[in-house]
Structure formats: structure tokens, C-alpha cells
Enzyme design. Structure first.
Site, mmCIF file in Angstrom:
data_model
loop_
_atom_site.group_PDB
_atom_site.id
_atom_site.type_symbol
_atom_site.label_atom_id
_atom_site.label_comp_id
_atom_site.label_asym_id
_atom_site.label_seq_id
_atom_site.Cartn_x
_atom_site.Cartn_y
_atom_site.Cartn_z
ATOM 1 N N HIS A 172 -25.658 -33.924 37.412
ATOM 2 C CA HIS A 172 -24.285 -34.420 37.338
ATOM 3 C C HIS A 172 -23.396 -33.477 38.138
ATOM 4 O O HIS A 172 -23.776 -32.341 38.445
ATOM 5 C CB HIS A 172 -23.795 -34.514 35.889
ATOM 6 N N GLY A 188 -21.681 -25.480 24.292
ATOM 7 C CA GLY A 188 -21.294 -26.686 25.011
ATOM 8 C C GLY A 188 -21.848 -27.937 24.365
ATOM 9 O O GLY A 188 -21.152 -28.950 24.217
#
Length: 577
Positions: free
Chosen positions: A14, A168
Site C-alpha cells: 500500500h 498501529g
């Protein structure tokens, strides 16, 4: 040394991006999403971004010494039982095929460890000779948190946490639980200030020590097979735990077709605002964990300078808390903190290893494509768009804003990263407060509680946010002063903070002048600034992108280079007027 840094891999990545560094200087950087118009460029190699960077440098792949990738992909694949290529030549052909990048020879292909690339992006470009380094993200190859120190151009890793203990992924899991989507951490950061924190341990999932943390719901040695990361498994562990311990059930999300827009959209059972206390608890837990890490890291290294990178580094509220820690005398957060930044980090790391002196960042990330006035004029003519060419585009745009308008501002080179910093921005006067609702709901079609940020001339920053310290990247929150609260209510968040960008005349003279022209009308050199894009879209890149978005969104004007495009009278719907 000519280095092409890249992030992105066909089918498994990504935030694909490319960066060209020549003799230690960043020449160009761009994100793949800006060209393909697919937000985050999931699974896309940085083909367009790499082509742009080479063209900007007047080079071909034959001229490149090293292609540096911001992941150690051979290690990543081998550790997870996945097949890798028989040779670097085969891998390079898969990434940058000769059909698109003709060449007589292959440059050297180097894979840089993901957290090394993040750390290098912060340290080597910060302009600091030494300091502590903290990398926080979903994960790298085999780590999610890395504590390191940079001294004399070298980076020494001290310790790390495994992917299962990823802060995260924890934050992403709570985002998903609240119905915001796992990749919308920025939304939850904004939502958190409306809520009241509860149990920061989340039912015993966290154990906070003075200088570290542990997580009890995810096995620390978690390792996926058949996948390149532990994201899905880690988030699943968290969601199962949250469902057992939180009083509110998860906010289920479904995709439905919206005939009004012609797209599928995500619809939740409940308004995510109902999960504001959960968001506040997650934000507070993140802050407690990270601030503990910072205290321990600075104590261990004896440093007072801290440099941060990795996707968690986009959490401006957290960064603001760190900035105000007594142990932190100097803070640099890499504005390209996410995976787009490892293209930059990998390039400068390899260049530094080869002996190049890295030129530090100077307050701008505008390394992307630009168009000349003649090129923009051709686009305007080809699209049949009516425009004027005022003597002073800054003054003309300021008049639109002073009259209560919202304008697109498209100038110079495109920026990298998710923050618009005055090159691809939507701008308005940040007063009255209702301007926030107009831009959120009517223009950007997003949640009413989402905050906006101000761009201010650096000369007035101390009076508005109480500090003269340059904050050029809009990545740290600060409290506002009484004068700031009065002058810019549309960008003051519910916790009485804001995420300022201080603008220097030396770094960005045109944007500085626009803000000054607005100040001439309003009395304060500050404007509201948000990224120039619609819902679920990347930031605009080209003049055609800007025109398409202008015509689709109910904006009042578009400053496209030296040209001003105005909304025709009566062109807005009754609800948007």
C-alpha cells in the site's frame, strides 16, 4: 550517486511511491495513488511515480546506480514460507518491467529493512547530527516498534516489539470496531477528543510499565504463513477481545450502492460518534504506551532530541503530547511518516551508505509534478472552462475567501503525504465556526466532527498558538491562545487544540502571500487549509484532477496556477448555495 527509492509491490503493498535522490539531494517524489486515482494504491507497483521521478531528473533507468526498496522483501517472503525470485534481475523485472522502463543494463537492486528506511527518513533528513529515533507503525518485516539512536550518520537499533504487539494494529482494530474502517486512524484521532477515556488497559489487554508496555491478548511470537504480514491475525485477536470486554457491540459495516453518487459506500449500523469514548480510551492508551517508550529511550540514550517515523507518527495529537514532554527538547516528525516515506528513507539510506552527504528537509515536501502556465492554459481551453488571469492570483483568491468563499488552491509542485500544505489545498477564512460544518458536510461529504487545520504566517504563530517554533508540516497539535480561539474558531478542535502549519516566506512565498492577503481583509494572517480532494479520493495531482474535483464539489472558485476559475452564478444547487 543516483538512487531511485521505491515502495510498493505488485499485489502486496500500500502507499506505493518513488523518490529520486541525486548526490544526496531529493530531486523528486510522488505517490502512485496521485496518478492512478486509487487511494493508498493498494497492491500497485509505483510505475507512474517512478516514471515521473526519472523524467523530472532527466534520467532513464540506465542512469540509475541503485534501486532501493523500502522493504527487505526477500527476508519477508522467506520468513513466511513464500516463494521469491531466483535473481535480482527477475525481481527488478517484476517491479519495473523493461516494457515500461527500457534499459540496456539493470541498476543494482537493494532491499532496505522497512524500519531502517523509516528511521533513515527521519534521522538523515532532519538536519540533526544525533538523536533518539522511534519508529511506530503496523509492522515492518518482523517488528512493529523500533527504538534506535542516530549518531554521525549511523543508526543503531536498541530493541523492538514484534508485529503481534503492534500499536498501529491495535489502533486499527479499534477503528474497525467503531465502524470507521481499519485504515482511518486519522478519523479516530479526531473523534477521540469528544469522548471520555475509560479503562486504558482494555480489560487487562495492556500492561503499562514506566518505560514500556506489554500486550496480553496477542501472542508476541505470532507469525503468519501464506501472508506477508500479521495484520489480519493481530486485528482479529483484538476484535475478539474488544467484543468480550467493551459494553457496546462492534459497529457493523456493510457496503451499499448509492445511486446518487454511482458508487458503493460503507454504511454502519450506528453513527461512529457513539463510539467516541472508545476512541478516547484508545487514544489515551496509545499516548501512555508511546510516552513511556519515549521516556525510556531518552533515558537510555542520554539524548534530548527525538525523531519519529512510521504510520503512527501521523497521530498529531500524540505528537503534540510528546512535544510538551519535559524530556523532549527537540522533536522532528517525518511528515512522510507512512509507507510512502520509505521510498524516501531507502533512497537516502543507500546514498548515505555510499558516502553522499544528505541535504536535510527545509520545510516543504513539494517534490511532485508541476505544470507551467501555458500547460494549464491549454487544459482550460481544451475543457471549455471560462477563466480570468488576474494580475495577482493571491490577492484575487483572498478576495474570494474574504467574501466567505471556499476555493481550491493549485500551485507549483504537488506535495507528498496526506497533508495539503499549500500546493493542493482547499482554503477558506477560519471564521465563523460554521465554515467547518460547511466544508465538512457540504463540500467534502465527511463527518461533521472532523477537525480542520490552519495555515498561518510564521510571524503570527506565537500570538495564535503560543509558540514561535516552526511547525511547517501540520503534524503536531498545539493548544491555541485566547487570540487564536477568537481569530480561527473553525479550526479549533473540541479539546482547544489545533494542528498548525507555519508558513515561511522563504520556503513558500506565494502561499505566504495568499495568507497575508487574507489577513489584510480579516486582520489575522491565517486561513483554514484542508486537502484538495473529495470523499475517498486521493489529493488532486494534475490540472485536470483539480478541474474535475472543482466541478464536482460545491466550491466557489479555483486558483489554478495564475488563473482564476469561478463558479458560474446559479450553478450550485439550492442546498449548497
Amino acid at each position: 550517486m543516483r538512487v531511485l527509492g521505491v515502495n510498493g509491490w505488485p499485489g502486496a503493498s500500500h502507499d506505493g511511491a518513488a523518490c529520486l535522490v541525486v548526490d544526496g539531494e531529493v530531486i523528486a517524489l510522488a505517490e502512485e495513488e496521485r496518478f492512478t486515482r486509487h487511494k493508498h494504491a493498494y497492491g500497485e507497483a509505483p510505475l507512474n511515480a517512478a516514471a515521473y521521478c526519472l523524467a523530472e531528473g532527466g534520467l532513464t533507468l540506465d542512469d540509475i546506480d541503485v534501486v532501493a526498496h523500502g522493504w527487505d522483501l526477500p527476508t519477508l517472503f522467506a520468513d513466511r514460507g513464500l516463494d521469491w525470485f531466483a535473481s535480482d534481475a527477475d525481481a527488478l523485472e517484476h517491479l519495473l518491467p523493461k516494457a515500461l522502463f527500457p534499459r540496456h543494463r539493470d541498476p543494482r537492486l537493494t532491499f532496505v529493512g522497512h524500519h531502517t528506511a523509516h528511521a533513515a527518513s527521519a534521522y538523515l533528513l532532519s538536519g540533526r547530527d544525533r538523536g533518539a529515533i522511534l519508529v511506530l507503525d503496523g509492522q515492518g518485516e518482523n517488528e512493529s516498534t523500533t527504538l534506535a539512536v542516530g549518531i554521525d550518520g549511523r543508526i543503531k537499533t536498541l530493541r523492538s516489539h514484534t508485529p503481534g504487539w503492534s500499536l498501529g494494529y491495535f489502533y486499527a482494530a479499534v477503528c474497525a470496531y467503531a465502524g470507521l474502517g481499519a485504515d482511518n486512524a486519522g478519523k479516530m484521532m479526531g473523534l477521540a477528543s469528544y469522548g471520555t477515556p475509560g479503562d486504558l488497559t482494555f480489560g487487562g489487554a495492556f500492561d503499562f510499565a514506566a518505560e514500556d508496555f506489554t500486550i496480553g491478548v496477542v501472542p508476541p511470537a505470532l507469525r503468519s504463513t501464506g501472508s506477508t504480514d500479521e495484520e489480519t491475525a493481530t486485528i482479529r485477536y483484538w476484535l475478539e477481545h474488544l467484543e468480550k470486554t467493551l459494553p457496546d457491540a462492534p459497529n457493523r459495516t456493510v457496503r451499499r450502492f448509492d445511486p446518487a453518487t454511482g458508487r458503493y459506500t460503507k454504511v454502519t449500523d450506528r453513527d461512529p460518534f457513539a463510539y467516541r469514548d472508545v476512541a478516547a480510551t484508545a487514544q489515551a492508551a496509545l499516548e501512555q504506551a508511546v510516552m513511556g517508550l519515549v521516556r525510556g529511550l531518552l533515558r537510555e540514550t542520554g539524548e534530548t532530541t527525538l525523531m519519529i517515523a512510521g504510520g503512527v507518527g501521523f497521530n498529531a495529537t500524540l505528537n503534540g503530547k510528546i512535544l510538551r514532554m519535559p524530556e523532549v527538547q527537540d522533536l522532528f516528525v517525518q511528515p512522510l511518516a507512512g509507507d510512502q516515506g520509505v521510498s524516501l528513507g531507502a533512497a537516502v539510506w543507500v546514498a548515505a551508505q555510499e558516502g553522499d552527504r544528505i541535504r536535510p528537509m527545509t520545510g516543504s515536501v513539494a517534490w511532485g509534478p508541476q505544470w507551467s502556465a501555458d500547460e494549464i492554459r491549454q487544459v482550460l481551453r481544451a475543457t471549455g472552462t471560462a477563466w480570468t488571469e488576474p494580475a495577482d492570483i493571491a490577492a484575487a483568491t483572498a478576495e474570494v475567501l474574504a467574501a466567505g468563499g471556499v476555493a481550491g488552491w493549485f500551485q507549483g509542485r504537488a506535495e507528498g503525504g496526506p497533508r495539503a500544505l499549500g500546493h493542493r489545498s482547499l482554503v477558506a477564512v477560519p471564521d465563523p465556526e460554521s465554515t467547518r460544518d460547511r466544508v465538512n458536510i457540504r463540500i467534502k461529504d465527511r463527518e461533521a466532527w472532523r477537525p480542520f487545520a490552519p495555515s498561518m504566517q510564521e510571524e503570527v504563530a506565537e500570538s495564535l498558538v503560543g509558540t514561535a517554533t516552526p511547525l511547517p508540516y501540520m503534524i503536531v497539535t498545539t493548544p491555541v491562545t485566547e487570540a487564536g480561539a477568537a481569530a480561527m474558531p473553525a479550526v479549533v478542535h473540541s479539546d482547544r487544540t489545533t494542528r498548525p502549519q507555519t508558513v515561511s516566506a522563504a520556503v513558500d512565498p506565494l502561499y505566504h502571500r495568499l495568507i497575508g492577503e487574507v489577513g489584510r481583509h480579516t486582520g489575522t494572517a491565517v486561513i483554514m487549509n484542508t486537502s484538495f480532494n473529495g470523499r475517498d479520493e486521493p489529493v488532486v495531482c494534475s490540472p485536470r484532477d483539480a478541474l474535475a474535483t472543482f466541478h464536482r464539489l460545491p466550491l466557489d472558485a479555483l486558483a489554478l496556477g495564475p488563473f482564476l476559475v469561478r463558479r458560474p452564478a446559479g450553478a450550485l444547487g439550492e442546498d449548497d448555495a
